[in-house]
Design a protein around this motif. Structure first.
Motif, PDB file in Angstrom:
ATOM      1  N   ALA A 304       0.924  -1.283   0.071  1.00 55.31           N
ATOM      2  CA  ALA A 304      -0.150  -0.031  -0.057  1.00 55.31           C
ATOM      3  C   ALA A 304       0.894   1.372   0.046  1.00 55.31           C
ATOM      4  N   GLN A 305       1.884   1.267   0.553  1.00 53.68           N
ATOM      5  CA  GLN A 305       2.763   2.331   0.938  1.00 53.68           C
ATOM      6  C   GLN A 305       3.522   2.472  -0.398  1.00 53.68           C
ATOM      7  N   ARG A 306       4.058   1.468  -1.168  1.00 56.28           N
ATOM      8  CA  ARG A 306       4.432   1.579  -2.620  1.00 56.28           C
ATOM      9  C   ARG A 306       3.583   2.088  -3.366  1.00 56.28           C
ATOM     10  N   LEU A 307       2.306   1.607  -3.404  1.00 56.99           N
ATOM     11  CA  LEU A 307       1.292   2.175  -4.534  1.00 56.99           C
ATOM     12  C   LEU A 307       1.034   3.648  -4.170  1.00 56.99           C
ATOM     13  N   ARG A 308       1.111   3.907  -3.010  1.00 59.88           N
ATOM     14  CA  ARG A 308       0.740   5.435  -2.640  1.00 59.88           C
ATOM     15  C   ARG A 308       1.956   6.250  -2.996  1.00 59.88           C
ATOM     16  N   ALA A 309       3.122   5.842  -2.824  1.00 56.42           N
ATOM     17  CA  ALA A 309       4.384   6.607  -3.100  1.00 56.42           C
ATOM     18  C   ALA A 309       4.654   6.585  -4.596  1.00 56.42           C
ATOM     19  N   THR A 310       4.175   5.616  -5.364  1.00 53.38           N
ATOM     20  CA  THR A 310       4.341   5.562  -6.818  1.00 53.38           C
ATOM     21  C   THR A 310       3.425   6.577  -7.555  1.00 53.38           C
ATOM     22  N   THR A 311       2.210   6.832  -7.224  1.00 51.48           N
ATOM     23  CA  THR A 311       0.995   7.491  -7.930  1.00 51.48           C
ATOM     24  C   THR A 311       1.297   9.026  -7.402  1.00 51.48           C
ATOM     25  N   ARG A 312       0.475   9.645  -8.113  1.00 52.93           N
ATOM     26  CA  ARG A 312       0.629  11.274  -7.982  1.00 52.93           C
ATOM     27  C   ARG A 312      -0.680  11.434  -6.648  1.00 52.93           C
ATOM     28  N   ALA A 313      -0.413  12.632  -6.217  1.00 52.14           N
ATOM     29  CA  ALA A 313      -1.130  12.993  -4.964  1.00 52.14           C
ATOM     30  C   ALA A 313      -2.792  13.032  -5.221  1.00 52.14           C
ATOM     31  N   GLU A 314      -3.332  13.310  -6.511  1.00 51.16           N
ATOM     32  CA  GLU A 314      -4.460  13.623  -6.787  1.00 51.16           C
ATOM     33  C   GLU A 314      -5.280  12.054  -7.335  1.00 51.16           C
ATOM     34  N   ASP A 315      -4.209  11.004  -7.669  1.00 56.31           N
ATOM     35  CA  ASP A 315      -4.493   9.746  -7.967  1.00 56.31           C
ATOM     36  C   ASP A 315      -5.489   9.051  -7.042  1.00 56.31           C
ATOM     37  N   VAL A 316      -6.233   8.159  -7.068  1.00 56.60           N
ATOM     38  CA  VAL A 316      -7.020   7.183  -6.063  1.00 56.60           C
ATOM     39  C   VAL A 316      -6.324   5.913  -5.892  1.00 56.60           C
ATOM     40  N   VAL A 317      -5.810   5.761  -4.796  1.00 54.98           N
ATOM     41  CA  VAL A 317      -5.265   4.328  -4.482  1.00 54.98           C
ATOM     42  C   VAL A 317      -6.099   3.670  -3.408  1.00 54.98           C
ATOM     43  N   ALA A 318      -6.647   2.600  -3.372  1.00 49.60           N
ATOM     44  CA  ALA A 318      -7.507   1.963  -2.479  1.00 49.60           C
ATOM     45  C   ALA A 318      -7.363   0.621  -2.398  1.00 49.60           C
ATOM     46  N   ARG A 319      -7.828  -0.158  -1.101  1.00 53.63           N
ATOM     47  CA  ARG A 319      -7.669  -1.567  -0.907  1.00 53.63           C
ATOM     48  C   ARG A 319      -8.826  -1.939  -0.988  1.00 53.63           C
ATOM     49  N   LEU A 320      -9.226  -2.887  -2.147  1.00 52.70           N
ATOM     50  CA  LEU A 320     -10.657  -3.234  -2.545  1.00 52.70           C
ATOM     51  C   LEU A 320     -11.099  -4.495  -1.601  1.00 52.70           C
ATOM     52  N   GLY A 321      -9.794  -5.032  -0.853  1.00 52.51           N
ATOM     53  CA  GLY A 321     -10.341  -6.287  -0.236  1.00 52.51           C
ATOM     54  C   GLY A 321      -9.320  -7.112  -0.169  1.00 52.51           C
ATOM     55  N   GLY A 322      -8.771  -8.083   0.786  1.00 54.42           N
ATOM     56  CA  GLY A 322      -7.802  -9.182   0.729  1.00 54.42           C
ATOM     57  C   GLY A 322      -6.512  -8.499   0.328  1.00 54.42           C
ATOM     58  N   ASP A 323      -5.731  -8.948  -0.871  1.00 52.52           N
ATOM     59  CA  ASP A 323      -4.898  -8.547  -1.585  1.00 52.52           C
ATOM     60  C   ASP A 323      -5.029  -7.931  -2.687  1.00 52.52           C
ATOM     61  N   GLU A 324      -6.045  -7.445  -2.782  1.00 50.98           N
ATOM     62  CA  GLU A 324      -6.557  -6.679  -4.103  1.00 50.98           C
ATOM     63  C   GLU A 324      -6.374  -5.142  -3.878  1.00 50.98           C
ATOM     64  N   PHE A 325      -6.073  -4.400  -4.926  1.00 47.73           N
ATOM     65  CA  PHE A 325      -5.997  -2.922  -4.695  1.00 47.73           C
ATOM     66  C   PHE A 325      -6.332  -2.272  -5.952  1.00 47.73           C
ATOM     67  N   GLY A 326      -7.058  -1.165  -6.028  1.00 45.48           N
ATOM     68  CA  GLY A 326      -7.384  -0.348  -7.133  1.00 45.48           C
ATOM     69  C   GLY A 326      -7.007   0.928  -7.376  1.00 45.48           C
ATOM     70  N   VAL A 327      -6.588   1.394  -8.449  1.00 42.90           N
ATOM     71  CA  VAL A 327      -6.013   2.728  -8.711  1.00 42.90           C
ATOM     72  C   VAL A 327      -6.743   3.458  -9.788  1.00 42.90           C
ATOM     73  N   VAL A 328      -7.074   4.692  -9.608  1.00 43.15           N
ATOM     74  CA  VAL A 328      -7.655   5.766 -10.477  1.00 43.15           C
ATOM     75  C   VAL A 328      -6.886   6.570 -10.899  1.00 43.15           C
ATOM     76  N   ILE A 329      -6.702   6.964 -12.107  1.00 41.69           N
ATOM     77  CA  ILE A 329      -5.750   8.129 -12.726  1.00 41.69           C
ATOM     78  C   ILE A 329      -6.653   8.961 -13.740  1.00 41.69           C
ATOM     79  N   ASP A 330      -6.419  10.124 -13.667  1.00 43.72           N
ATOM     80  CA  ASP A 330      -7.089  11.068 -14.911  1.00 43.72           C
ATOM     81  C   ASP A 330      -5.701  11.174 -15.777  1.00 43.72           C
ATOM     82  N   VAL A 331      -6.011  10.939 -16.927  1.00 42.66           N
ATOM     83  CA  VAL A 331      -4.938  11.209 -18.089  1.00 42.66           C
ATOM     84  C   VAL A 331      -5.517  11.739 -19.329  1.00 42.66           C
ATOM     85  N   ALA A 332      -4.499  12.253 -19.992  1.00 43.59           N
ATOM     86  CA  ALA A 332      -5.070  12.511 -21.565  1.00 43.59           C
ATOM     87  C   ALA A 332      -4.615  11.481 -22.599  1.00 43.59           C
ATOM     88  N   ARG A 333      -3.640  10.743 -22.195  1.00 42.32           N
ATOM     89  CA  ARG A 333      -3.378   9.590 -23.186  1.00 42.32           C
ATOM     90  C   ARG A 333      -3.283   8.198 -22.434  1.00 42.32           C
TER      91      ARG A 333
END
Length: 674
Positions: A304-333
């Motif tokens: 979880a810490q590595r995912l949070r450090a890898t993404t931008r502050a405005e990106d969404v990093v969540a734990r969806l359950g168990g060993d599953e994570f989700g990430v949402v990013i707004d991009v242009a391409r």
């Protein structure tokens, strides 16, 4: 039965690290309420006491001092009227008027005497006693004088009586009046002093009531403020717990979906893209089984810490359950999404230091993109999940972009899950049996029972298609117990047909092994079928033991106490170590097909198998080599001294009614003839 696929581990969520309203603060607030209550009771008690004191003082002023004042003034008025009556009596010559004045003189004397007696019966100060005594002495002097003068005036007008009135009686009476005036002054002074004290007591009572009421009010305001503050804090914490994962502090699935919908609204307004990643850790269950759930939780937090450090502050990093994570990013391409995916794959694959051990992990990532793969958050997450499943099945430690074909596969899998639910009720599961050849005797020594699903629409399905689903649903225990009894009854029927040396091996999955009724179910299957216990072999994978080594050893000993044999399957591909092998009370070791596959052309494989065979001979363990598919492999294993082999070269798994035809053949003679 033994499942080769790894299941997702539903990591139990630990208890909240701090309560919503700490027990200490609950005690403080309760103490505050109790103190406030005591203050209110204290204020009320003091107030009532002061009110009683004030009322008592007022009663004293009203009932005592005011009455003494009244009596004193009555005495003064009676004395004056008595003097006036005596004077008028001396001046009157009318007999009727003189009689009336004489009556008044006596009446005022009686009034004076009654008032004086009443005054003497009341609480008097020393000064009042002194003045009363002085008045009594002066009255005792004046009264005889007055009586003689009045008697003389009453009997007949006498010029000398009139003179005595003026010269002696009236001055004597004036002395009494002077003392009475002093007594009146003293009584007034005492009445004023009592009134002043009552007023002071009232002021003191009012002061204490105001002071203590103010303190109670301030304390009440403090307690109320504390309650409001910690109520709001508790509300914020409840909201945080409802929207965030307790273990990692990341947003949970609910908050993830909410922020995903917000990202979609922004993307629609700005005409941009939204990338949704579904991240699933690879082989996480192995960490839990080997090192325990505490280490699994530590690994989850580190990821979880590595995912949070890898993404931008405005990106969404969540734990969806168990060993599953989700990430949402707004991009242009889309290329920007892929760059983040590559970074995540890299950081997750870096070594971890957990429980003083170095661990390696990886993840499988599924990616869906708005608006290409869906227009709402639910469908985008579903499609990313589907892509992640495809990535995991494709080899792990990779990512997969979603396409429509995956959705079709996912729907087929869901349909298969539904059909699997009813398969046991419809008696659609059965065993096929693969012979195990004894290279010393040339005869079939035993069979391995392998589960099959006789699907009504798709025909015979191998365990690779459905076993993972059966394990995830928990139905593996019920199916496994049913087929265990079936295998025991079938082998008992072969014994009855004359093949009394035939044994049967049944795979036991992790959930079956750790189910509480395993020993009881095995005992009942043997008793009901009549199969000798030594003819039943239970095959376990290495990973099962690592979940709880001590408990696993105890359970294996309980199984061996029944008389059954215990084999370890796929040896050499997992957690095996000489220490573990020595510790577990095993009977048979099965050499994995990975070592057998290239044995004719890979000297290292031949050396490894030779070492394993030597190890088993030293530990007095039986051996079975799996995956024999050609004559070259068979000859090398035979040369190395491997006693039991199984594989397609001997026979594929076949239905029970085809086994009998294989049991009477001399396989080595047939091979030599060929």
């Amino acid at each position: 039965m033994n499942t080769r696929a790894l299941d997702l581990d539903n990591t139990p969520v630990p208890a909240a690290r701090h309560s919503v309203l700490p027990a200490t603060w609950r005690r403080v607030l309760l103490a505050g309420f109790i103190v406030q209550l005591f203050l209110i009771l204290f204020v009320t008690t003091i107030g009532l006491q002061q009110l009683r004191l004030t009322a008592s003082n007022l009663d004293t002023v009203i009932d005592v001092h005011m009455r003494k004042l009244s009596l004193t003034k009555t005495m003064m008025a009676a004395a004056r009227e008595r003097t006036l009556s005596m004077f008028r009596l001396s001046m009157s010559h009318d007999p009727f008027e003189r009689d009336q004045l004489f009556v008044q003189f006596n009446q005022h004397g009686a009034e004076f005497a009654d008032a004086r007696m009443a005054l003497l019966g009341m609480p008097l100060s020393p000064r009042e006693h002194e003045l009363i005594d002085l008045q009594g002495r002066l009255t005792s002097i004046a009264r005889p004088m007055q009586n003689r003068v009045v008697d003389a005036l009453n009997s007949d007008s006498d010029q000398r009586a009139e003179e005595r009135v003026l010269s002696s009686a009236i001055p004597a009476q004036n002395n009494v009046l002077s003392v009475l005036s002093l007594l009146d002054t003293e009584t007034q002074k005492l009445a004023l002093e009592a009134s002043r004290k009552a007023h002071q007591a009232h002021e003191v009572a009012r002061f204490w009531m105001y002071l203590l009421s103010g303190i109670a009010l301030l304390l009440g305001m403090f307690v109320a403020a504390a309650v409001m503050y910690y109520t709001k804090r508790a509300s914020r914490e409840r909201h945080h717990l409802a929207t965030h994962d307790v273990l990692t502090g990341l947003p949970n699935r609910m908050l993830f979906m909410d922020r995903l919908e917000q990202s979609l609204v922004r993307a629609q307004r700005r005409n941009t893209l939204v990338g949704v990643m579904f991240i699933d850790l690879d082989r996480f269950k192995r960490v839990n089984d080997t090192l325990g759930h505490a280490s699994g939780d530590a690994l989850i937090c580190e990821v979880a810490q590595r995912l949070r450090a890898t993404t931008r502050a405005e990106d969404v990093v969540a734990r969806l359950g168990g060993d599953e994570f989700g990430v949402v990013i707004d991009v242009a391409r889309i290329s920007q999404v892929l760059q983040v995916v590559e970074k995540i794959l890299g950081v997750v694959s870096e070594p971890y230091r957990i429980a003083e051990r170095e661990l390696f992990s990886s993840c499988s990532i599924g990616v869906s993109v708005y608006p290409n793969d869906g227009s709402d958050g639910t469908s985008l997450l579903k499609h990313a999940d589907t892509a992640a499943f495809t990535a995991k099945n494709g080899g792990r430690n990779r990512f997969q972009l979603y396409d429509a074909a995956m959705n079709t596969m996912a729907e087929e899998r869901l349909q298969l899950e539904t059909e699997l639910h009813y398969a046991l009720e419809r008696d659609e599961f059965l065993f096929h049996y693969q012979p195990k050849l004894n290279l010393e005797t040339g005869r079939i020594q035993g069979v391995e029972a392998l589960i099959r699903w006789n699907h009504p629409g798709k025909g015979l399905l191998s365990p690779a298609v459905f076993l993972e689903l059966l394990e995830e649903s928990g139905g593996i225990v019920k199916v496994g117990r049913t087929l265990l009894r079936s295998a025991c009854f079938q082998t008992a029927s072969w014994h009855a047909a004359g093949f009394v040396d035939l044994d049967v091996a049944v795979n036991i999955s992790g959930k079956e092994f750790w189910h509480g009724n395993l020993v009881t179910d095995v005992r009942e299957a043997l008793e009901q079928s009549g199969l000798p216990p030594h003819s039943l072999h239970l095959e376990l994978t290495e990973g099962i033991f690592m979940q709880d080594v001590e408990a696993a050893v105890s359970l294996i000993l309980a199984l061996k106490a029944l008389g059954v044999a215990v084999a370890i399957d796929d040896f050499g591909t997992g957690y095996s170590s000489l220490a573990h092998l020595k510790r577990f009370p095993l009977d048979i070791l099965k050499i994995d097909r990975y070592f057998v596959k290239d044995i004719p052309h890979a000297p290292i494989n031949e050396a490894l198998i030779s070492s394993i065979l030597a190890l088993c001979r030293g530990l007095k363990l039986g051996t079975v080599a799996e995956g024999v598919e050609n004559r070259e492999q068979l000859d090398v294993l035979r040369k190395l001294g491997c006693q039991i082999v199984q594989g397609y070269f001997i026979s594929r798994p076949v239905p029970a009614d085809e086994i009998a035809a294989l049991l009477d053949r001399d396989w080595l003679r047939e091979f030599d003839q060929v």
